[in-house]
Design a protein around this motif. Structure first.
Motif, PDB file in Angstrom:
ATOM      1  N   ILE A   1      -4.497   8.539   6.315  1.00 32.64           N
ATOM      2  CA  ILE A   1      -4.279   9.218   5.034  1.00 32.64           C
ATOM      3  C   ILE A   1      -3.850   8.207   3.975  1.00 32.64           C
ATOM      4  CG2 ILE A   1      -2.749  10.839   3.832  1.00 32.64           C
ATOM      5  CD1 ILE A   1      -2.801  12.492   6.490  1.00 32.64           C
ATOM      6  N   ALA A   2      -2.953   7.310   4.354  1.00 35.79           N
ATOM      7  CA  ALA A   2      -2.529   6.258   3.422  1.00 35.79           C
ATOM      8  C   ALA A   2      -3.714   5.378   3.030  1.00 35.79           C
ATOM      9  CB  ALA A   2      -1.423   5.414   4.055  1.00 35.79           C
ATOM     10  N   GLU A   3      -4.587   5.110   3.988  1.00 32.28           N
ATOM     11  CA  GLU A   3      -5.776   4.311   3.695  1.00 32.28           C
ATOM     12  C   GLU A   3      -6.682   5.028   2.701  1.00 32.28           C
ATOM     13  OE1 GLU A   3      -6.361   1.750   7.822  1.00 32.28           O
ATOM     14  OE2 GLU A   3      -7.382   3.689   7.644  1.00 32.28           O
ATOM     15  N   ARG A   4      -6.854   6.342   2.892  1.00 31.58           N
ATOM     16  CA  ARG A   4      -7.753   7.115   2.029  1.00 31.58           C
ATOM     17  C   ARG A   4      -7.249   7.148   0.588  1.00 31.58           C
ATOM     18  NH1 ARG A   4      -8.475  13.469   1.384  1.00 31.58           N
ATOM     19  NH2 ARG A   4     -10.429  13.474   0.221  1.00 31.58           N
ATOM     20  N   PHE A   5      -5.950   7.364   0.387  1.00 26.36           N
ATOM     21  CA  PHE A   5      -5.428   7.496  -0.969  1.00 26.36           C
ATOM     22  C   PHE A   5      -5.213   6.162  -1.677  1.00 26.36           C
ATOM     23  CE2 PHE A   5      -4.418  11.772   0.480  1.00 26.36           C
ATOM     24  CZ  PHE A   5      -4.709  12.529  -0.646  1.00 26.36           C
ATOM     25  N   SER A   6      -5.019   5.102  -0.904  1.00 22.85           N
ATOM     26  CA  SER A   6      -4.755   3.793  -1.517  1.00 22.85           C
ATOM     27  C   SER A   6      -6.006   2.928  -1.655  1.00 22.85           C
ATOM     28  CB  SER A   6      -3.719   3.035  -0.685  1.00 22.85           C
ATOM     29  OG  SER A   6      -4.258   2.698   0.592  1.00 22.85           O
ATOM     30  N   GLY A   7      -7.032   3.232  -0.827  1.00 19.58           N
ATOM     31  CA  GLY A   7      -8.214   2.384  -0.821  1.00 19.58           C
ATOM     32  C   GLY A   7      -7.972   1.061  -0.120  1.00 19.58           C
ATOM     33  N   LYS A   8      -6.857   0.982   0.596  1.00 19.13           N
ATOM     34  CA  LYS A   8      -6.497  -0.227   1.337  1.00 19.13           C
ATOM     35  C   LYS A   8      -6.225   0.139   2.786  1.00 19.13           C
ATOM     36  CE  LYS A   8      -4.364  -2.312  -2.745  1.00 19.13           C
ATOM     37  NZ  LYS A   8      -3.102  -2.859  -3.352  1.00 19.13           N
ATOM     38  N   THR A   9      -6.320  -0.848   3.680  1.00 18.06           N
ATOM     39  CA  THR A   9      -6.052  -0.578   5.086  1.00 18.06           C
ATOM     40  C   THR A   9      -4.571  -0.294   5.296  1.00 18.06           C
ATOM     41  OG1 THR A   9      -5.601  -2.897   5.642  1.00 18.06           O
ATOM     42  CG2 THR A   9      -7.903  -2.151   5.780  1.00 18.06           C
ATOM     43  N   TRP A  10      -4.288   0.353   6.413  1.00 19.06           N
ATOM     44  CA  TRP A  10      -2.882   0.580   6.766  1.00 19.06           C
ATOM     45  C   TRP A  10      -2.146  -0.749   6.829  1.00 19.06           C
ATOM     46  CZ3 TRP A  10      -0.394  -1.168  11.268  1.00 19.06           C
ATOM     47  CH2 TRP A  10       0.922  -0.701  11.441  1.00 19.06           C
ATOM     48  N   GLU A  11      -2.770  -1.757   7.384  1.00 18.90           N
ATOM     49  CA  GLU A  11      -2.152  -3.073   7.506  1.00 18.90           C
ATOM     50  C   GLU A  11      -1.798  -3.652   6.129  1.00 18.90           C
ATOM     51  OE1 GLU A  11      -4.440  -2.291  11.235  1.00 18.90           O
ATOM     52  OE2 GLU A  11      -4.850  -2.044   9.092  1.00 18.90           O
ATOM     53  N   GLN A  12      -2.707  -3.512   5.164  1.00 18.22           N
ATOM     54  CA  GLN A  12      -2.440  -4.005   3.808  1.00 18.22           C
ATOM     55  C   GLN A  12      -1.303  -3.222   3.163  1.00 18.22           C
ATOM     56  OE1 GLN A  12      -6.484  -3.433   2.393  1.00 18.22           O
ATOM     57  NE2 GLN A  12      -6.835  -5.642   2.268  1.00 18.22           N
ATOM     58  N   ASN A  13      -1.287  -1.917   3.372  1.00 22.10           N
ATOM     59  CA  ASN A  13      -0.214  -1.084   2.815  1.00 22.10           C
ATOM     60  C   ASN A  13       1.151  -1.494   3.344  1.00 22.10           C
ATOM     61  OD1 ASN A  13      -1.119   1.131   0.962  1.00 22.10           O
ATOM     62  ND2 ASN A  13      -2.558   1.506   2.625  1.00 22.10           N
ATOM     63  N   ILE A  14       1.240  -1.721   4.660  1.00 13.72           N
ATOM     64  CA  ILE A  14       2.512  -2.114   5.257  1.00 13.72           C
ATOM     65  C   ILE A  14       2.978  -3.456   4.688  1.00 13.72           C
ATOM     66  CG2 ILE A  14       3.646  -2.825   7.415  1.00 13.72           C
ATOM     67  CD1 ILE A  14       3.276   0.192   7.196  1.00 13.72           C
ATOM     68  N   GLN A  15       2.048  -4.373   4.529  1.00 14.79           N
ATOM     69  CA  GLN A  15       2.389  -5.685   3.971  1.00 14.79           C
ATOM     70  C   GLN A  15       2.879  -5.558   2.525  1.00 14.79           C
ATOM     71  OE1 GLN A  15       2.197  -8.947   5.522  1.00 14.79           O
ATOM     72  NE2 GLN A  15       3.401  -9.397   3.693  1.00 14.79           N
ATOM     73  N   GLU A  16       2.128  -4.833   1.704  1.00 18.05           N
ATOM     74  CA  GLU A  16       2.436  -4.776   0.276  1.00 18.05           C
ATOM     75  C   GLU A  16       3.645  -3.901  -0.046  1.00 18.05           C
ATOM     76  OE1 GLU A  16      -1.071  -3.629  -1.851  1.00 18.05           O
ATOM     77  OE2 GLU A  16      -2.286  -5.252  -0.981  1.00 18.05           O
ATOM     78  N   LYS A  17       3.792  -2.801   0.670  1.00 20.67           N
ATOM     79  CA  LYS A  17       4.874  -1.857   0.343  1.00 20.67           C
ATOM     80  C   LYS A  17       6.199  -2.227   0.998  1.00 20.67           C
ATOM     81  CE  LYS A  17       2.131   0.842  -2.038  1.00 20.67           C
ATOM     82  NZ  LYS A  17       2.235   0.903  -3.517  1.00 20.67           N
ATOM     83  N   PHE A  18       6.139  -2.928   2.146  1.00 21.11           N
ATOM     84  CA  PHE A  18       7.376  -3.191   2.882  1.00 21.11           C
ATOM     85  C   PHE A  18       7.624  -4.668   3.196  1.00 21.11           C
ATOM     86  CE2 PHE A  18       6.079   1.194   4.354  1.00 21.11           C
ATOM     87  CZ  PHE A  18       6.903   1.854   3.445  1.00 21.11           C
TER      88      PHE A  18
END
Length: 513
Positions: A190-207
């Protein structure tokens, strides 16, 4: 040299005062003698190594490594040593949805299948009822189904999530708490769908980046190639420490593929005991922090037992909640091949403790966390190490009394081995492809090569083959029972998976012409 009585009396007074000062210092220092306690844990639990960090407010007040990250080469664990944290990753994944909610992109009451079209459940009732909050609090009614992703892993997340449609619920939605890793895969997607980024990228950028978690990663190869990474170990029945292979759960990453150090995880804990902020900057919304560490679902009764002041087992959003000796405890463990972890905090006490180990399914994170918590919270210390040691000794006696399954004598397969080959599929799990080399039957599970040893009748014992070609000598708990149709032809495989009382059937695929 001669002393007068006055001098002697003065000396005695001084020594007495010094002793009192030392005793007062010991009583005020929660870490007095703690290194000795933790060293005893290392020895008594036969563990390769572990690291621990303690946070009070916004400060790390204790961090240290014990034992070895690499036993063979005597490389010590440091506070920067990387460990797989397993399901302690779930709080990160759920927090991504907390951030998306703040942005107004979703609510936790949204239907899961509407937010993630790839996700479909077993029936319309589940599709119409299950919300994002149900995914986050393990309230879907689906049991674990862990063999599906563990034995039949793939990096293709769409392929894995498609299996959920064929998973039969144990109970109705929100009737009972059942832990299910697929629900956290869904959140990552779901995070991937709304952000257009992989889960891995989200974890890196957000945390990882804003929290200065420079050692942390979500990639198994990066982990393995790190110069200060712990090797995975398990404990044999004779208390021998045995190295095992790393396990890549890339497809199920959002449920547990973060690798980190205790120094990095200390920064993550600071967020949770400081209302979502790190160094004055908001990382996770404060209202989400409060909600995530509040009870969303009862896990079990967990009544007071041997320890009358430890009880309660509820689940929040990516966190487990309990009452520890009069203090509100929020924590989550993690287990993945060769690693065990515990990340815990006491919000009312502004106290956080993280323990990471390189031993499979270990009690050490609990022992160390509780031992430190007792001292930090000014409680009478319990002998957690002694309790676990005694329980392990009792279990070892029971194991000795257990006997291996014995095959029925003088039996053989009902068909030539070549006739057992082919692909066998269960849509909730995956496909088992069996091959024949002219002598033996083989397959692959968990990415490992497996040879089948005939047990009796049409039952085979699967044994793993290591990289050196050595076959595992221990009898498997997972026996393959081949079934036949009325024509006598091999038509399927029955396996007892995930603690089910009935076997799971894998149907033989039709031969491709």
């Amino acid at each position: 040299m001669k002393f007068s009585l006055a001098c002697l009396f003065s000396l005695l007074i001084s020594l007495s005062g010094l002793a009192q000062v030392q005793k007062a210092s010991q009583n005020s220092d929660p870490f007095f003698h703690i290194d000795s306690v933790l060293t005893s844990v290392l020895k008594d639990q036969h563990i390769a190594g572990f690291a621990v960090a303690v946070v009070k407010g916004d400060q790390v007040i204790y961090s240290k490594g014990f034992g070895y990250r690499d036993v063979e080469n005597k490389k010590p664990v440091t506070t920067n040593t990387l460990f797989a944290i397993g399901s302690s990753s779930k709080a990160f994944t759920a927090s991504l949805l907390g951030l998306l909610r703040k942005e107004g992109k979703l609510t936790f009451e949204d239907k899961a299948v509407d937010v993630l079209p790839q996700l479909q459940f077993y029936n319309d009732e589940m599709n119409n009822q299950i919300t994002l909050r149900d995914l986050m609090a393990h309230r879907s009614g689906l049991s674990r189904y862990d063999s599906s992703w563990f034995l039949f892993n793939t990096k293709d997340r769409d392929s894995i999530i498609a299996r959920v449609k064929y998973m039969q619920p144990k109970v109705g939605v929100r009737e009972k708490w059942f832990y299910n890793n697929f629900m956290y895969l869904a959140q990552g997607m779901i995070a991937e769908r709304f952000s257009g980024k992989t889960w891995e990228q989200n974890i890196q950028e957000k945390f990882f980046t804003p929290l200065e978690m420079t050692r942390s990663n979500t990639d198994i190869k990066t982990f393995q190639n790190d110069s200060d990474a712990a090797l995975p170990y398990t404990l044999e029945k004779d208390n021998t420490i045995k190295k095992i292979d790393y396990y890549n759960i890339n497809g199920m990453g959002p449920a547990g593929s973060i690798n980190s150090s205790v120094n990095d995880m200390a920064n993550w804990l600071k967020v949770w005991i400081n209302d979502g902020s790190f160094k004055g900057k908001e990382i996770v919304p404060k209202n989400y922090i409060t909600e995530a560490m509040s009870s969303q679902m009862v896990m079990s009764a967990d009544l007071p037992d041997k320890h009358s002041d430890i009880f309660l087992a509820n689940y929040g959003l990516g966190w487990m909640i309990g009452s520890y000796r009069g203090h509100y405890l929020v924590e989550h463990g993690g287990n993945i091949n060769g690693f065990s972890a515990n990340v815990a905090f006491f919000p009312s006490d502004k106290l956080g403790i993280v323990v990471l180990t390189n031993q499979n399914v270990s009690k050490v994170p609990m022992i160390v966390c509780n031992s430190i918590a007792d001292r930090m919270l000014n409680l009478k210390p319990e002998d957690w190490n002694g309790e676990v040691k005694a329980a392990a000794a009792e279990k070892a006696l029971q194991v000795k009394k257990e006997t291996k399954k014995m095959p029925a004598p003088n039996t053989k397969p009902s068909h030539p081995l070549k006739e057992y080959t082919g692909s066998y599929t269960n849509r909730a799990y995956g496909t088992i492809k069996i091959t024949f080399n002219g002598k033996d039957l083989y397959t692959r599970l968990k990415g490992e090569k497996i040879i089948f040893k005939h047990f009796h009748y049409d039952v085979f014992d699967p044994r793993a083959i290591d990289k050196n070609g050595k076959v595992d000598t221990d009898q498997s708990d997972l026996m393959f029972n081949f079934t036949t149709n009325v024509e006598g032809k091999i038509q399927g495989i029955e396996l007892f998976l995930d603690g089910n009382e009935k076997p799971v059937l894998f149907d033989r695929d039709a031969d491709k012409k």
